[in-house]
Design an enzyme around this catalytic site. Structure first.
Site, short mmCIF file in Angstrom:
data_model
loop_
_atom_site.label_atom_id
_atom_site.label_comp_id
_atom_site.label_asym_id
_atom_site.label_seq_id
_atom_site.Cartn_x
_atom_site.Cartn_y
_atom_site.Cartn_z
CB SER A 22 28.53 -24.49 -0.24
OG SER A 22 29.83 -24.00 -1.11
CE LYS A 23 22.95 -18.45 1.53
NZ LYS A 23 22.71 -19.65 2.95
NE ARG A 24 33.25 -22.15 -1.34
CZ ARG A 24 33.37 -23.52 -2.52
NH1 ARG A 24 34.50 -22.93 -3.59
NH2 ARG A 24 33.06 -24.36 -2.48
N GLY A 38 26.71 -19.43 -5.82
CA GLY A 38 25.74 -19.04 -6.56
C GLY A 38 23.93 -18.83 -5.72
#
Ligand code: GLU
Length: 483
Positions: free
Chosen positions: A247-249, A251
């Site tokens: 996920s965006k977490r 990167g």
């Protein structure tokens, strides 16, 4: 090896079917790559369908990003891309045909009735499985609003022989009468995907395993229409290095960030994505041609793969080293924002052989060219300052004198001159090269020092050295005895 001798089936048709509600992400790109490789391996077709039925969430920037991301990665699809939204009439036609065949029905349940069913399911800790009272009933009110629901099987079981997951069985009692057409007559994803796959002649559905459950809900539609069942291959998702779903977490997840922000070459990302979840022996570096030759669904692993940026950068370093200098120079020039006619482009191209061996990405490559273009006096990096103190100015004065005397400004002559200075001073080459590097580039690390001298040219090199050399007359005076 078996994969190369197995029979090819030119009738294979695969597809990539992204929903343009976000950018092309790593998982999507890998799905597209696997579909492309499988089709190319068999000499079949690889199609692209943009699943934009959800008009509210689909956006043109997302469509553009998907198309440009795929082109960048060389995921070239056959024929024109199909936009699912243009096919709504056909989807409705199939829903009608299913009603006529008794495989679907008009359901007049109200929102309140569905809410009540949901509340009851929650109270019983059961998932909401709608079996509408309208399954076997007609409504005589022609003005009543309805959705079209699948008359899903209630007994028996459905088994899918998935090419990655193996044999998977679901009890039909667990299925629900899913909506095929909404009350405004628009199709749901479940219906549209099945109709389009059929109409596009798709034989093999290779997609993320988050869609495995959907396959069991889509098969009744296929069966009701008497269509050929596709071969399914549900591939495990990509997880972040911590094991959680990517996920965006973690990167960057959008492909364009790997290109624009991380300076990754498309062939490196392709190779990385290929190896992420698929293997062929111990091979790590696999060209597109080789991948087409070897690719088979039997090589796809069953467990989720972990994304590892270091590995991607290692591969990227490999592809940078083997990339054409002119191409790299163009990419670097673009990163530096240089115009097409900028004279510095030639210097960048000339610097590539010296910079390539160390660079893990295009940013490092671009950064490595920085010393070529800075104006004197050079800013000196904090960790390089010490290299220019102590004996350094005196040494640099000697180097300056020796280089000034060089006839032909080429790496061999330059190396010879610097070596002689080192020997005369009883120093190791590195003890001369390090202050020289700091004076020429302002840094502790750079391409080979003789390449740096050659790239900068005589005048600029001598001027940069002089900026950090002890006063030369004084230096010469002190060293009279050695001359
Ligand atoms: N449009 C779906 C998605 O982006 C994929 C549908 C499919 O591959 O069957 O998740």
């Amino acid at each position: 090896m078996s994969a190369t001798t197995e029979t090819r089936d030119p009738g294979v048709v695969t597809r990539f079917a992204p929903s343009p509600t976000g950018f092309l992400h790593l998982g999507g790109a890998r799905t597209a790559l696997f579909n492309l490789l499988y089709a190319r391996h068999h000499g079949g077709k690889f199609l692209l369908r943009i699943e934009d039925t959800d008009r509210a969430r689909s956006t043109q920037p997302a469509i553009d990003a998907i198309l440009s991301g795929m082109r960048w990665l060389g995921l070239d699809w056959d024929g024109e891309e199909v936009f699912q939204s243009t096919r709504a009439a056909r989807h409705a036609e199939v829903a009608e045909a299913m009603i006529a065949a008794g495989a679907a029905y008009r359901c007049y349940m109200t929102a309140e009735e569905i809410d009540a069913m949901r509340a009851e399911a929650q109270a019983n800790k059961q998932p909401l499985r709608i079996r509408s009272p309208w399954r076997d009933r007609q409504n005589n009110d022609p003005s009543a609003s309805f959705v079209v629901r699948l008359k899903a099987p209630t007994e028996g079981a459905t088994t899918i022989e998935d090419r990655v997951q193996g044999s998977v069985t679901v009890q039909n009692a667990e299925l629900d009468d899913l909506v095929l057409l909404r009350s405004d007559g628009t199709p749901t994803y479940m219906l549209a995907v099945v109709v389009d796959d059929h109409d596009m002649g798709v034989t093999h559905i290779i997609r993320g395993d988050d869609h495995l459950n959907n396959a069991f809900r889509q098969l009744p539609i296929i069966k009701a229409m008497g269509w050929r069942e596709p071969v399914y291959a549900h591939i495990p998702l990509i997880h972040g290095s911590d094991g959680a779903k990517l996920s965006k977490r973690h990167g960057a997840v959008g492909i364009e960030a790997y290109r624009d922000e991380l300076g990754i070459l498309p062939e490196a990302l392709d190779n990385y994505l290929l190896r992420l979840g698929w293997g062929y022996g111990d091979n790590e570096i696999i060209s597109r041609e080789q991948a087409i030759e070897w690719f088979d669904l039997s090589g796809v692993g069953k467990s989720p793969s972990r994304f590892d940026l270091k590995k991607l950068e290692n591969l990227n370093g490999h592809y940078i080293r083997s990339a054409d200098d002119a191409r790299l120079a163009d990419l670097v020039a673009a990163k530096l924002g240089l115009n097409a006619d900028d004279s510095r482009r030639a210097l960048i191209a000339a610097a590539m052989p010296a910079l390539k061996p160390r660079a893990a990405n295009l940013n490092e490559l671009a950064d490595g060219t920085g010393f070529l273009f800075v104006a004197r006096p050079l800013p000196i990096a904090a960790d390089a300052e010490a290299l220019l103190s102590g004996e350094a100015p005196a040494t640099l004065a000697k180097v300056h004198a020796a280089l000034d005397a060089v006839g032909q400004w080429d790496t061999e002559a330059l190396e010879e001159a610097v070596r002689q200075v080192a020997e005369a001073q009883g120093l190791k080459l590195g003890q001369v090269a390090q202050p020289l590097r700091a004076a020429l580039t302002g840094r502790r690390t750079s391409p080979g020092i003789f390449d740096v001298l050659a790239l900068l040219g005589r005048d600029e090199s001598l001027a940069r050295i002089a900026d950090h050399a002890a006063d030369q007359t004084a230096a010469q005076g002190k060293d009279e005895n050695n001359d």
